[in-house]
Design an enzyme around this catalytic site. Structure first.
Site, PDB file in Angstrom:
ATOM      1  N   GLY A 118      16.583  36.025  44.400  1.00 20.70           N
ATOM      2  CA  GLY A 118      17.726  35.162  44.709  1.00 20.70           C
ATOM      3  C   GLY A 118      18.208  35.483  46.117  1.00 20.70           C
ATOM      4  O   GLY A 118      17.946  34.775  47.087  1.00 20.70           O
TER       5      GLY A 118
ATOM      6  N   TYR B 232      32.541  43.721  44.608  1.00 22.35           N
ATOM      7  CA  TYR B 232      31.471  44.740  44.623  1.00 22.35           C
ATOM      8  C   TYR B 232      31.653  45.751  45.749  1.00 22.35           C
ATOM      9  O   TYR B 232      30.721  46.510  46.019  1.00 22.35           O
ATOM     10  CB  TYR B 232      30.104  44.071  44.844  1.00 22.35           C
ATOM     11  CG  TYR B 232      29.779  42.928  43.928  1.00 22.35           C
ATOM     12  CD1 TYR B 232      29.485  43.154  42.589  1.00 22.35           C
ATOM     13  CD2 TYR B 232      29.741  41.619  44.402  1.00 22.35           C
ATOM     14  CE1 TYR B 232      29.171  42.101  41.753  1.00 22.35           C
ATOM     15  CE2 TYR B 232      29.423  40.565  43.577  1.00 22.35           C
ATOM     16  CZ  TYR B 232      29.140  40.810  42.244  1.00 22.35           C
ATOM     17  OH  TYR B 232      28.825  39.768  41.426  1.00 22.35           O
TER      18      TYR B 232
ATOM     19  N   CYS C  83      47.361  34.993  47.424  1.00 27.77           N
ATOM     20  CA  CYS C  83      48.580  35.682  47.042  1.00 27.77           C
ATOM     21  C   CYS C  83      48.254  36.855  46.126  1.00 27.77           C
ATOM     22  O   CYS C  83      48.656  36.895  44.965  1.00 27.77           O
ATOM     23  CB  CYS C  83      49.500  34.689  46.354  1.00 27.77           C
ATOM     24  SG  CYS C  83      51.185  35.198  46.521  1.00 27.77           S
TER      25      CYS C  83
ATOM     26  N   TYR D  55      25.441  34.108  46.464  1.00 27.25           N
ATOM     27  CA  TYR D  55      26.635  34.458  45.690  1.00 27.25           C
ATOM     28  C   TYR D  55      27.909  34.351  46.530  1.00 27.25           C
ATOM     29  O   TYR D  55      28.858  35.090  46.327  1.00 27.25           O
ATOM     30  CB  TYR D  55      26.494  35.874  45.091  1.00 27.25           C
ATOM     31  CG  TYR D  55      25.184  36.085  44.359  1.00 27.25           C
ATOM     32  CD1 TYR D  55      24.968  35.499  43.117  1.00 27.25           C
ATOM     33  CD2 TYR D  55      24.145  36.833  44.919  1.00 27.25           C
ATOM     34  CE1 TYR D  55      23.758  35.666  42.451  1.00 27.25           C
ATOM     35  CE2 TYR D  55      22.933  37.000  44.261  1.00 27.25           C
ATOM     36  CZ  TYR D  55      22.741  36.414  43.031  1.00 27.25           C
ATOM     37  OH  TYR D  55      21.555  36.579  42.382  1.00 27.25           O
TER      38      TYR D  55
HETATM   39  N1  LLP Z   1      16.640  37.343  37.749  1.00 29.59           N
HETATM   40  C1  LLP Z   1      17.622  37.641  36.881  1.00 29.59           C
HETATM   41  C2  LLP Z   1      17.340  37.618  35.448  1.00 29.59           C
HETATM   42  C3  LLP Z   1      18.891  37.958  37.359  1.00 29.59           C
HETATM   43  O1  LLP Z   1      19.868  38.248  36.504  1.00 29.59           O
HETATM   44  C4  LLP Z   1      19.141  37.937  38.754  1.00 29.59           C
HETATM   45  C5  LLP Z   1      20.461  38.232  39.282  1.00 29.59           C
HETATM   46  C6  LLP Z   1      18.089  37.619  39.619  1.00 29.59           C
HETATM   47  C7  LLP Z   1      16.840  37.338  39.069  1.00 29.59           C
HETATM   48  C8  LLP Z   1      18.241  37.559  41.110  1.00 29.59           C
HETATM   49  O2  LLP Z   1      18.666  38.759  41.667  1.00 29.59           O
HETATM   50  P1  LLP Z   1      18.732  38.873  43.264  1.00 29.59           P
HETATM   51  O3  LLP Z   1      17.325  38.710  43.770  1.00 29.59           O
HETATM   52  O4  LLP Z   1      19.622  37.791  43.749  1.00 29.59           O
HETATM   53  O5  LLP Z   1      19.286  40.229  43.530  1.00 29.59           O
HETATM   54  N2  LLP Z   1      26.609  38.402  42.322  1.00 29.59           N
HETATM   55  C9  LLP Z   1      25.963  39.658  42.650  1.00 29.59           C
HETATM   56  C10 LLP Z   1      24.518  39.683  42.254  1.00 29.59           C
HETATM   57  C11 LLP Z   1      24.324  39.444  40.773  1.00 29.59           C
HETATM   58  C12 LLP Z   1      22.897  39.265  40.388  1.00 29.59           C
HETATM   59  C13 LLP Z   1      22.796  38.747  38.996  1.00 29.59           C
HETATM   60  N3  LLP Z   1      21.471  38.538  38.565  1.00 29.59           N
HETATM   61  C14 LLP Z   1      26.140  39.929  44.133  1.00 29.59           C
HETATM   62  O6  LLP Z   1      26.743  39.094  44.827  1.00 29.59           O
HETATM   63  O7  LLP Z   1      25.733  40.973  44.630  1.00 29.59           O
END
Ligand code: LLP
Length: 404
Positions: A266, A307, A333, A361
Protein backbone atom coordinates in the site's frame (compact mmCIF):
# COMPACT_ATOMS: atom_id res chain seq x y z
CA UNK A 1 15.36 11.18 1.15
CA UNK A 2 13.87 9.95 -2.04
CA UNK A 3 13.56 12.04 -5.13
CA UNK A 4 10.98 14.77 -5.00
CA UNK A 5 9.23 14.96 -8.26
CA UNK A 6 6.92 17.93 -7.79
CA UNK A 7 8.96 21.08 -7.18
CA UNK A 8 8.06 23.69 -4.53
CA UNK A 9 7.23 26.18 -7.32
CA UNK A 10 4.88 23.68 -8.95
CA UNK A 11 3.22 22.83 -5.64
CA UNK A 12 2.74 26.55 -5.01
CA UNK A 13 0.98 26.88 -8.35
CA UNK A 14 -1.27 23.95 -7.46
CA UNK A 15 -2.15 25.59 -4.14
CA UNK A 16 -2.95 28.86 -5.92
CA UNK A 17 -5.07 27.16 -8.55
CA UNK A 18 -6.95 24.64 -6.41
CA UNK A 19 -6.81 26.22 -2.96
CA UNK A 20 -5.71 24.66 0.31
CA UNK A 21 -5.70 22.31 2.10
CA UNK A 22 -4.92 20.17 -0.92
CA UNK A 23 -3.71 16.64 -1.55
CA UNK A 24 -1.64 16.36 -4.74
CA UNK A 25 -0.45 13.04 -6.15
CA UNK A 26 2.32 12.53 -8.66
CA UNK A 27 1.40 9.64 -10.98
CA UNK A 28 5.00 9.26 -12.17
CA UNK A 29 6.13 8.45 -8.64
CA UNK A 30 3.53 5.68 -8.33
CA UNK A 31 4.77 4.20 -11.59
CA UNK A 32 8.38 4.49 -10.44
CA UNK A 33 7.55 2.54 -7.28
CA UNK A 34 5.61 -0.11 -9.17
CA UNK A 35 8.46 -0.49 -11.63
CA UNK A 36 10.88 -0.96 -8.72
CA UNK A 37 8.84 -3.94 -7.57
CA UNK A 38 8.33 -5.56 -10.95
CA UNK A 39 11.96 -5.05 -11.94
CA UNK A 40 13.28 -6.57 -8.72
CA UNK A 41 10.95 -9.57 -9.00
CA UNK A 42 11.34 -9.79 -12.76
CA UNK A 43 12.40 -13.41 -12.95
CA UNK A 44 10.09 -14.81 -10.36
CA UNK A 45 6.48 -15.87 -10.35
CA UNK A 46 5.23 -12.91 -8.29
CA UNK A 47 2.16 -10.70 -8.41
CA UNK A 48 1.48 -7.39 -6.68
CA UNK A 49 -1.90 -6.45 -5.26
CA UNK A 50 -2.15 -2.75 -4.41
CA UNK A 51 -3.54 -2.48 -0.85
CA UNK A 52 -6.02 0.18 -1.78
CA UNK A 53 -6.97 1.08 1.79
CA UNK A 54 -3.99 3.45 1.49
CA UNK A 55 -5.76 5.61 -1.11
CA UNK A 56 -8.93 4.75 -2.98
CA UNK A 57 -9.57 7.70 -5.25
CA UNK A 58 -11.03 6.07 -8.35
CA UNK A 59 -8.48 7.75 -10.62
CA UNK A 60 -5.62 6.35 -8.56
CA UNK A 61 -7.21 2.90 -8.75
CA UNK A 62 -7.53 3.19 -12.53
CA UNK A 63 -3.98 4.43 -12.88
CA UNK A 64 -2.65 1.51 -10.84
CA UNK A 65 -4.85 -0.91 -12.80
CA UNK A 66 -3.34 0.43 -16.03
CA UNK A 67 0.15 -0.13 -14.64
CA UNK A 68 -0.76 -3.82 -14.49
CA UNK A 69 -1.09 -4.27 -10.74
CA UNK A 70 -3.87 -6.23 -9.05
CA UNK A 71 -5.72 -4.86 -6.05
CA UNK A 72 -6.16 -5.91 -2.41
CA UNK A 73 -9.29 -4.74 -0.60
CA UNK A 74 -10.21 -4.58 3.06
CA UNK A 75 -13.96 -4.13 2.73
CA UNK A 76 -16.62 -5.12 0.26
CA UNK A 77 -16.99 -1.45 -0.62
CA UNK A 78 -13.35 -1.33 -1.65
CA UNK A 79 -14.11 -4.40 -3.77
CA UNK A 80 -16.95 -2.49 -5.44
CA UNK A 81 -14.71 0.53 -6.00
CA UNK A 82 -12.10 -1.74 -7.58
CA UNK A 83 -14.75 -3.23 -9.88
CA UNK A 84 -15.94 0.29 -10.69
CA UNK A 85 -12.34 1.19 -11.53
CA UNK A 86 -12.33 -1.64 -14.06
CA UNK A 87 -10.33 -4.34 -12.28
CA UNK A 88 -11.71 -7.72 -13.36
CA UNK A 89 -12.81 -9.87 -10.39
CA UNK A 90 -9.90 -12.27 -10.81
CA UNK A 91 -7.49 -9.39 -10.18
CA UNK A 92 -9.26 -8.38 -6.96
CA UNK A 93 -8.35 -9.86 -3.61
CA UNK A 94 -10.53 -9.29 -0.58
CA UNK A 95 -8.56 -9.83 2.62
CA UNK A 96 -11.28 -9.61 5.20
CA UNK A 97 -10.96 -9.33 8.95
CA UNK A 98 -13.59 -9.47 11.64
CA UNK A 99 -16.47 -9.03 9.21
CA UNK A 100 -19.96 -10.49 9.14
CA UNK A 101 -20.47 -13.47 6.88
CA UNK A 102 -22.96 -11.51 4.77
CA UNK A 103 -20.04 -9.43 3.48
CA UNK A 104 -18.14 -12.57 2.51
CA UNK A 105 -21.24 -13.83 0.69
CA UNK A 106 -21.41 -10.56 -1.19
CA UNK A 107 -17.74 -10.74 -2.15
CA UNK A 108 -18.26 -14.33 -3.28
CA UNK A 109 -21.16 -13.27 -5.48
CA UNK A 110 -18.90 -10.64 -7.05
CA UNK A 111 -16.49 -13.40 -8.01
CA UNK A 112 -13.37 -12.02 -6.33
CA UNK A 113 -10.60 -13.87 -4.49
CA UNK A 114 -11.26 -14.03 -0.75
CA UNK A 115 -8.96 -14.46 2.24
CA UNK A 116 -10.76 -15.50 5.41
CA UNK A 117 -9.25 -14.71 8.78
CA UNK A 118 -11.34 -16.61 11.34
CA UNK A 119 -12.35 -20.21 11.96
CA UNK A 120 -15.91 -19.01 12.40
CA UNK A 121 -16.18 -17.47 8.92
CA UNK A 122 -14.23 -20.36 7.39
CA UNK A 123 -16.78 -22.77 8.81
CA UNK A 124 -19.68 -20.67 7.47
CA UNK A 125 -17.94 -20.45 4.11
CA UNK A 126 -17.45 -24.21 4.03
CA UNK A 127 -21.05 -24.87 4.94
CA UNK A 128 -22.36 -22.57 2.22
CA UNK A 129 -19.87 -22.95 -0.60
CA UNK A 130 -17.83 -26.10 0.06
CA UNK A 131 -15.40 -26.63 -2.78
CA UNK A 132 -17.32 -24.45 -5.23
CA UNK A 133 -15.25 -21.31 -4.58
CA UNK A 134 -11.53 -21.71 -3.80
CA UNK A 135 -10.62 -19.56 -0.84
CA UNK A 136 -7.54 -18.28 1.00
CA UNK A 137 -6.80 -18.39 4.70
CA UNK A 138 -5.15 -15.59 6.60
CA UNK A 139 -2.84 -16.91 9.29
CA UNK A 140 -1.27 -15.17 12.25
CA UNK A 141 2.34 -16.26 12.13
CA UNK A 142 3.40 -15.05 15.57
CA UNK A 143 5.96 -12.60 14.18
CA UNK A 144 6.45 -9.18 15.72
CA UNK A 145 7.22 -6.69 12.95
CA UNK A 146 6.26 -3.21 11.80
CA UNK A 147 7.04 0.41 12.57
CA UNK A 148 5.04 0.57 15.80
CA UNK A 149 2.61 -1.60 17.75
CA UNK A 150 -0.47 0.02 16.21
CA UNK A 151 0.59 -1.11 12.77
CA UNK A 152 1.94 -4.53 13.78
CA UNK A 153 -0.44 -7.32 12.87
CA UNK A 154 1.37 -10.66 12.93
CA UNK A 155 2.32 -10.95 16.62
CA UNK A 156 0.71 -13.26 19.11
CA UNK A 157 -1.57 -10.65 20.65
CA UNK A 158 -2.90 -9.45 17.31
CA UNK A 159 -6.55 -9.84 16.32
CA UNK A 160 -5.59 -10.61 12.73
CA UNK A 161 -5.61 -14.04 11.15
CA UNK A 162 -6.01 -17.54 12.51
CA UNK A 163 -3.12 -18.33 14.87
CA UNK A 164 -0.81 -20.86 13.21
CA UNK A 165 -1.07 -23.09 16.24
CA UNK A 166 -4.75 -23.59 15.33
CA UNK A 167 -3.82 -25.08 11.98
CA UNK A 168 -5.30 -28.48 12.88
CA UNK A 169 -8.69 -26.80 13.25
CA UNK A 170 -8.28 -25.20 9.82
CA UNK A 171 -7.42 -28.59 8.36
CA UNK A 172 -10.38 -30.29 9.94
CA UNK A 173 -12.70 -27.66 8.40
CA UNK A 174 -10.99 -28.22 5.06
CA UNK A 175 -11.70 -31.90 5.35
CA UNK A 176 -15.23 -31.51 6.67
CA UNK A 177 -16.35 -29.21 3.86
CA UNK A 178 -13.88 -30.30 1.16
CA UNK A 179 -12.64 -26.71 1.00
CA UNK A 180 -10.16 -25.79 -1.70
CA UNK A 181 -7.61 -23.59 0.00
CA UNK A 182 -5.94 -21.70 -2.84
CA UNK A 183 -3.65 -19.49 -0.80
CA UNK A 184 -2.15 -19.04 2.62
CA UNK A 185 -1.86 -15.42 3.65
CA UNK A 186 0.15 -13.53 6.22
CA UNK A 187 0.58 -9.81 6.75
CA UNK A 188 2.80 -9.00 9.67
CA UNK A 189 2.70 -5.21 9.72
CA UNK A 190 3.39 -1.91 8.05
CA UNK A 191 6.83 -0.27 7.70
CA UNK A 192 8.86 -3.48 7.77
CA UNK A 193 12.46 -2.65 6.88
CA UNK A 194 14.03 -6.07 7.28
CA UNK A 195 13.49 -8.48 4.35
CA UNK A 196 14.19 -11.36 6.75
CA UNK A 197 10.77 -10.78 8.30
CA UNK A 198 9.27 -11.96 5.02
CA UNK A 199 11.68 -14.90 4.87
CA UNK A 200 10.66 -15.87 8.40
CA UNK A 201 7.04 -15.80 7.26
CA UNK A 202 7.87 -18.00 4.29
CA UNK A 203 9.64 -20.49 6.55
CA UNK A 204 6.53 -20.75 8.72
CA UNK A 205 4.34 -21.27 5.67
CA UNK A 206 6.68 -23.86 4.14
CA UNK A 207 5.98 -26.17 7.05
CA UNK A 208 2.25 -25.91 6.38
CA UNK A 209 2.16 -25.92 2.59
CA UNK A 210 2.44 -29.71 2.09
CA UNK A 211 -0.73 -30.11 4.17
CA UNK A 212 -2.90 -28.16 1.71
CA UNK A 213 -3.56 -29.97 -1.54
CA UNK A 214 -4.99 -27.16 -3.63
CA UNK A 215 -2.54 -24.36 -2.89
CA UNK A 216 -1.58 -22.16 -5.80
CA UNK A 217 -0.38 -18.97 -4.12
CA UNK A 218 1.27 -17.78 -1.01
CA UNK A 219 0.46 -14.26 -0.01
CA UNK A 220 3.03 -12.43 2.10
CA UNK A 221 0.99 -9.25 2.58
CA UNK A 222 2.30 -5.71 2.35
CA UNK A 223 4.26 -3.49 4.69
CA UNK A 224 7.29 -2.30 2.74
CA UNK A 225 8.85 0.72 4.40
CA UNK A 226 9.40 4.01 2.63
CA UNK A 227 11.68 6.77 3.98
CA UNK A 228 9.87 9.56 5.82
CA UNK A 229 12.90 11.68 6.69
CA UNK A 230 16.50 12.23 5.64
CA UNK A 231 18.57 9.15 6.28
CA UNK A 232 15.48 7.09 7.06
CA UNK A 233 15.61 3.42 6.19
CA UNK A 234 13.52 1.77 3.52
CA UNK A 235 12.89 -1.82 2.54
CA UNK A 236 15.57 -2.90 0.09
CA UNK A 237 13.28 -4.42 -2.55
CA UNK A 238 16.17 -5.85 -4.56
CA UNK A 239 17.45 -7.66 -1.49
CA UNK A 240 13.94 -8.78 -0.61
CA UNK A 241 13.53 -10.28 -4.09
CA UNK A 242 16.84 -12.11 -3.77
CA UNK A 243 15.99 -13.47 -0.34
CA UNK A 244 12.48 -14.58 -1.30
CA UNK A 245 13.81 -16.29 -4.43
CA UNK A 246 16.50 -18.02 -2.38
CA UNK A 247 13.99 -19.19 0.20
CA UNK A 248 11.93 -20.78 -2.56
CA UNK A 249 15.01 -22.34 -4.13
CA UNK A 250 15.86 -23.99 -0.85
CA UNK A 251 12.37 -25.53 -0.77
CA UNK A 252 11.82 -26.47 -4.40
CA UNK A 253 8.20 -27.21 -5.21
CA UNK A 254 6.85 -27.36 -1.70
CA UNK A 255 3.80 -29.58 -1.72
CA UNK A 256 4.79 -30.84 -5.16
CA UNK A 257 3.80 -27.86 -7.28
CA UNK A 258 5.12 -24.37 -8.05
CA UNK A 259 3.54 -21.60 -6.04
CA UNK A 260 3.03 -18.03 -7.09
CA UNK A 261 4.00 -15.38 -4.53
CA UNK A 262 1.76 -12.42 -3.84
CA UNK A 263 2.50 -9.14 -2.11
CA UNK A 264 0.07 -6.41 -1.07
CA UNK A 265 1.96 -3.10 -0.97
CA UNK A 266 0.00 0.00 0.00
CA UNK A 267 2.36 2.66 1.34
CA UNK A 268 5.16 1.59 -0.94
CA UNK A 269 3.14 2.45 -4.04
CA UNK A 270 1.46 5.69 -3.06
CA UNK A 271 3.03 7.26 0.03
CA UNK A 272 5.78 9.22 -1.67
CA UNK A 273 3.54 10.27 -4.53
CA UNK A 274 1.47 12.40 -2.16
CA UNK A 275 1.96 16.02 -1.07
CA UNK A 276 -0.34 17.69 1.40
CA UNK A 277 -0.32 21.45 0.94
CA UNK A 278 -1.61 23.73 3.68
CA UNK A 279 -1.61 27.47 4.30
CA UNK A 280 -0.43 29.20 7.46
CA UNK A 281 -3.29 30.94 9.25
CA UNK A 282 -1.65 32.21 12.41
CA UNK A 283 1.76 32.43 14.04
CA UNK A 284 1.70 32.55 17.82
CA UNK A 285 4.84 33.11 19.89
CA UNK A 286 4.84 31.67 23.40
CA UNK A 287 7.46 30.71 25.97
CA UNK A 288 7.05 27.05 25.03
CA UNK A 289 7.12 27.30 21.27
CA UNK A 290 6.40 29.37 18.24
CA UNK A 291 3.19 27.84 16.99
CA UNK A 292 2.40 27.80 13.31
CA UNK A 293 -1.30 27.02 12.79
CA UNK A 294 -2.21 25.79 9.35
CA UNK A 295 -5.61 25.53 7.68
CA UNK A 296 -5.85 21.83 8.49
CA UNK A 297 -5.52 19.42 11.40
CA UNK A 298 -5.65 15.75 12.29
CA UNK A 299 -9.02 15.68 10.57
CA UNK A 300 -7.04 15.76 7.30
CA UNK A 301 -3.76 14.04 8.19
CA UNK A 302 -4.10 11.91 11.29
CA UNK A 303 -0.81 10.03 11.11
CA UNK A 304 1.28 12.36 13.33
CA UNK A 305 -1.27 12.33 16.15
CA UNK A 306 -2.30 8.71 15.78
CA UNK A 307 1.05 6.99 15.19
CA UNK A 308 3.52 9.71 16.16
CA UNK A 309 4.39 9.58 12.48
CA UNK A 310 7.01 11.95 11.12
CA UNK A 311 6.15 13.86 7.96
CA UNK A 312 8.75 16.20 6.57
CA UNK A 313 7.41 19.76 6.34
CA UNK A 314 8.79 22.49 4.06
CA UNK A 315 7.89 26.11 3.72
CA UNK A 316 7.54 26.23 -0.05
CA UNK A 317 6.76 29.96 0.05
CA UNK A 318 10.10 30.88 1.60
CA UNK A 319 12.62 28.20 0.61
CA UNK A 320 15.57 30.47 1.31
CA UNK A 321 14.26 31.88 4.58
CA UNK A 322 16.30 31.69 7.76
CA UNK A 323 15.77 28.28 9.40
CA UNK A 324 13.90 28.59 12.73
CA UNK A 325 12.24 26.23 15.13
CA UNK A 326 8.47 25.91 15.06
CA UNK A 327 5.69 23.72 16.31
CA UNK A 328 3.29 23.10 13.48
CA UNK A 329 -0.28 22.60 14.64
CA UNK A 330 -3.74 22.46 13.15
CA UNK A 331 -6.90 24.46 13.64
CA UNK A 332 -8.90 21.69 15.29
CA UNK A 333 -10.47 22.35 18.66
CA UNK A 334 -8.31 19.73 20.31
CA UNK A 335 -4.57 19.24 20.50
CA UNK A 336 -3.47 18.45 16.97
CA UNK A 337 0.27 18.71 16.66
CA UNK A 338 1.80 17.89 13.30
CA UNK A 339 5.37 18.53 14.42
CA UNK A 340 6.97 19.77 17.63
CA UNK A 341 10.09 21.93 17.60
CA UNK A 342 10.83 21.39 13.92
CA UNK A 343 13.37 23.41 11.93
CA UNK A 344 11.65 25.10 8.99
CA UNK A 345 12.62 28.08 6.83
CA UNK A 346 11.16 31.23 8.34
CA UNK A 347 7.39 31.02 8.29
CA UNK A 348 5.06 33.97 7.69
CA UNK A 349 1.28 34.03 7.85
CA UNK A 350 -0.07 33.12 4.41
CA UNK A 351 2.89 30.88 3.51
CA UNK A 352 2.26 27.42 2.10
CA UNK A 353 3.62 24.49 4.09
CA UNK A 354 3.85 21.14 2.37
CA UNK A 355 3.80 17.77 4.13
CA UNK A 356 5.64 15.07 2.22
CA UNK A 357 4.83 11.36 1.98
CA UNK A 358 1.16 12.09 2.37
CA UNK A 359 -0.19 9.78 -0.32
CA UNK A 360 -0.86 6.74 1.87
CA UNK A 361 -3.42 6.87 4.69
CA UNK A 362 -3.61 10.66 4.35
CA UNK A 363 -6.80 11.67 2.59
CA UNK A 364 -8.05 8.14 3.13
CA UNK A 365 -8.14 8.55 6.91
CA UNK A 366 -9.52 12.09 6.82
CA UNK A 367 -12.80 13.12 8.42
CA UNK A 368 -15.17 16.04 8.79
CA UNK A 369 -14.35 16.53 12.48
CA UNK A 370 -15.19 20.07 13.66
CA UNK A 371 -17.49 20.22 10.61
CA UNK A 372 -14.58 21.12 8.42
CA UNK A 373 -14.48 20.23 4.77
CA UNK A 374 -12.38 17.37 3.50
CA UNK A 375 -9.59 18.62 1.21
CA UNK A 376 -9.60 18.52 -2.56
CA UNK A 377 -7.38 16.02 -4.39
CA UNK A 378 -5.35 16.59 -7.54
CA UNK A 379 -3.58 14.04 -9.73
CA UNK A 380 -0.58 15.23 -11.70
CA UNK A 381 -0.15 13.06 -14.76
CA UNK A 382 1.87 13.70 -17.92
CA UNK A 383 2.51 17.27 -16.85
CA UNK A 384 -1.18 18.04 -16.33
CA UNK A 385 -2.88 18.65 -12.99
CA UNK A 386 -6.37 17.11 -12.82
CA UNK A 387 -8.82 17.81 -10.03
CA UNK A 388 -9.91 14.31 -8.93
CA UNK A 389 -12.03 15.28 -5.95
CA UNK A 390 -13.56 18.64 -5.28
CA UNK A 391 -13.30 20.10 -1.84
CA UNK A 392 -16.38 19.47 0.34
CA UNK A 393 -19.05 22.11 0.33
CA UNK A 394 -21.44 23.10 3.06
CA UNK A 395 -24.18 20.83 1.67
CA UNK A 396 -21.85 17.84 2.05
CA UNK A 397 -21.96 18.31 5.81
CA UNK A 398 -25.75 17.92 5.75
CA UNK A 399 -25.92 15.36 2.93
CA UNK A 400 -26.88 12.29 4.94
CA UNK A 401 -28.57 13.99 7.84
CA UNK A 402 -32.31 13.74 8.24
CA UNK A 403 -33.78 16.98 9.51
CA UNK A 404 -36.80 16.28 11.72
N1 LLP B 1 -2.33 -6.11 3.41
C1 LLP B 1 -3.05 -6.12 4.54
C2 LLP B 1 -3.83 -7.31 4.88
C3 LLP B 1 -3.04 -5.01 5.37
O1 LLP B 1 -3.75 -5.01 6.50
C4 LLP B 1 -2.30 -3.86 5.00
C5 LLP B 1 -2.30 -2.66 5.83
C6 LLP B 1 -1.57 -3.89 3.81
C7 LLP B 1 -1.61 -5.05 3.04
C8 LLP B 1 -0.76 -2.73 3.31
O2 LLP B 1 0.23 -2.33 4.19
P1 LLP B 1 1.26 -1.20 3.72
O3 LLP B 1 2.01 -1.75 2.55
O4 LLP B 1 0.46 0.00 3.35
O5 LLP B 1 2.13 -0.95 4.91
N2 LLP B 1 -2.77 3.58 8.64
C9 LLP B 1 -1.45 3.08 8.98
C10 LLP B 1 -1.10 1.82 8.25
C11 LLP B 1 -2.09 0.71 8.51
C12 LLP B 1 -1.89 -0.49 7.65
C13 LLP B 1 -3.05 -1.41 7.74
N3 LLP B 1 -2.93 -2.55 6.93
C14 LLP B 1 -0.43 4.17 8.73
O6 LLP B 1 -0.82 5.26 8.27
O7 LLP B 1 0.75 4.00 9.02
Amino acid sequence: MSQESLSPAYLTRLAQEFGTPLYAYDAAKIKQQYDKLTTAFNNSNTLFFYACKALTNINILRYIRDLGANVDCSSVNEVKLALHAGFPPERILYTSNGIGFDEIEEAQSLGVIINIDSLSNLEKFGRKFGASHPVGVRLRPGIMAGGNLKISTGHDKSKFGIPVDQIEKVLSLVEKYQLEIADLHIHTGSEIVDPDVFVKGIEILFDLIPRFNHLKFIDLGGGFKVPYKDGDSETDIQLLAQKVTKAFESHPNPGGRPLQVWFEPGKFLVSESGYFITKVNVIKTTDAATFVSVDSGFNHLIRPMFYDAYHRIDNISNPNGQPRRYSVVGNICETDTFAWDRTINEVREGDYLVFYNAGAYGFEMSSNFNSRYKPAEVLVKDGQAHLIRRRDRFEDLLRNQIEL
